[in-house]
Write a protein that holds these residues in place. Structure first.
Motif, PDB file in Angstrom:
ATOM      1  N   TYR A 195      60.521 -47.460  10.878  1.00 16.22           N
ATOM      2  CA  TYR A 195      59.672 -48.599  11.233  1.00 16.22           C
ATOM      3  C   TYR A 195      58.207 -48.282  10.939  1.00 16.22           C
ATOM      4  CZ  TYR A 195      57.359 -52.188  14.005  1.00 16.22           C
ATOM      5  OH  TYR A 195      56.561 -53.227  14.396  1.00 16.22           O
ATOM      6  N   ARG A 196      57.787 -47.094  11.322  1.00 11.97           N
ATOM      7  CA  ARG A 196      56.388 -46.700  11.100  1.00 11.97           C
ATOM      8  C   ARG A 196      56.083 -46.559   9.611  1.00 11.97           C
ATOM      9  NH1 ARG A 196      51.992 -47.813  11.302  1.00 11.97           N
ATOM     10  NH2 ARG A 196      50.388 -46.257  11.114  1.00 11.97           N
ATOM     11  N   THR A 197      57.036 -46.053   8.860  1.00 12.04           N
ATOM     12  CA  THR A 197      56.844 -45.914   7.415  1.00 12.04           C
ATOM     13  C   THR A 197      56.684 -47.275   6.752  1.00 12.04           C
ATOM     14  OG1 THR A 197      58.138 -43.869   7.388  1.00 12.04           O
ATOM     15  CG2 THR A 197      57.869 -45.013   5.293  1.00 12.04           C
ATOM     16  N   ILE A 198      57.539 -48.219   7.136  1.00 11.31           N
ATOM     17  CA  ILE A 198      57.512 -49.544   6.525  1.00 11.31           C
ATOM     18  C   ILE A 198      56.215 -50.282   6.851  1.00 11.31           C
ATOM     19  CG2 ILE A 198      58.600 -51.833   6.595  1.00 11.31           C
ATOM     20  CD1 ILE A 198      61.267 -50.322   7.018  1.00 11.31           C
ATOM     21  N   HIS A 199      55.714 -50.109   8.061  1.00 16.39           N
ATOM     22  CA  HIS A 199      54.540 -50.854   8.497  1.00 16.39           C
ATOM     23  C   HIS A 199      53.233 -50.071   8.324  1.00 16.39           C
ATOM     24  CE1 HIS A 199      57.829 -53.066  10.390  1.00 16.39           C
ATOM     25  NE2 HIS A 199      57.049 -54.108  10.180  1.00 16.39           N
TER      26      HIS A 199
END
Length: 188
Positions: free
Chosen positions: A146-150
């Motif tokens: 999630y953190r990578t995508i956002h």
């Protein structure tokens, strides 16, 4: 709990695969080789080398990431179906390698891997404790995805997927971004 733990592990595998195909646009037919090599490496490290569970898991993750770096460096240079076929061919090579080397146990696999104690405190022989440890690891993996995508990195990955020539014209080194996404996906 055993079925749920397997389902959680495969859910994390699917989410890592989604990072690669859904956000970068790279179809990898050989993604299971990373899951298999991580499992074999962690099991071998725990059983033969006697590493505690936390170090065996980290070792398996590092082996999968290193394999992802090697496979990614070879395959990223291809586009479209050629990328997919390259990953499939490399996965088949790893599959036959794992059947032949003695540390994997061949077709029988590695048997009787000790569970041990996580951080010297949590007894992984207890099924519910193991379930909650797996749940925590999967939650951390989903949070990392999630953190990578956002993140700004994730936005560049989306830009590469949508219009690669535009991303190149903006000065992004597309192959390096793809390779890093491939390694992250392999390590998960």
């Amino acid at each position: 709990p055993i079925f749920l733990m397997k389902a959680l592990c495969f859910a994390l595998f699917a989410a890592a695969f989604n990072l690669l195909i859904g956000y970068v646009g790279l179809l990898s037919f050989g993604h299971a080789m990373f899951l298999g090599m991580a499992g074999y490496s962690a099991g071998h490290a725990a059983k033969v080398w006697g590493l505690p569970p936390e170090f065996a898991i980290l070792f398996g993750t590092a082996v999968a990431a290193a394999l992802g770096l090697v496979v990614g460096a070879i395959a990223i240079r291809r586009q479209g179906i050629y990328f997919a076929m390259t990953t499939l061919a490399l996965a088949q090579m790893i599959y036959f390698f794992c059947l032949q080397v003695p540390f994997t146990g061949g077709e029988d696999g590695i048997q009787s891997i000790p569970r041990g104690r996580l951080f010297g405190v949590l007894n992984l022989a207890d099924m519910m404790t193991l379930y909650y440890v797996v749940l925590a690891i999967v939650a951390a993996g989903f949070l990392l995805i999630y953190r990578t995508i956002h993140s700004p990195f994730g936005q560049v990955l989306k830009a590469i997927r949508e219009n690669e020539p535009r991303a190149i014209s903006l000065g992004y080194r597309v192959d390096q971004y793809k390779l890093l996404a491939f390694v992250i996906s392999a390590a998960l």
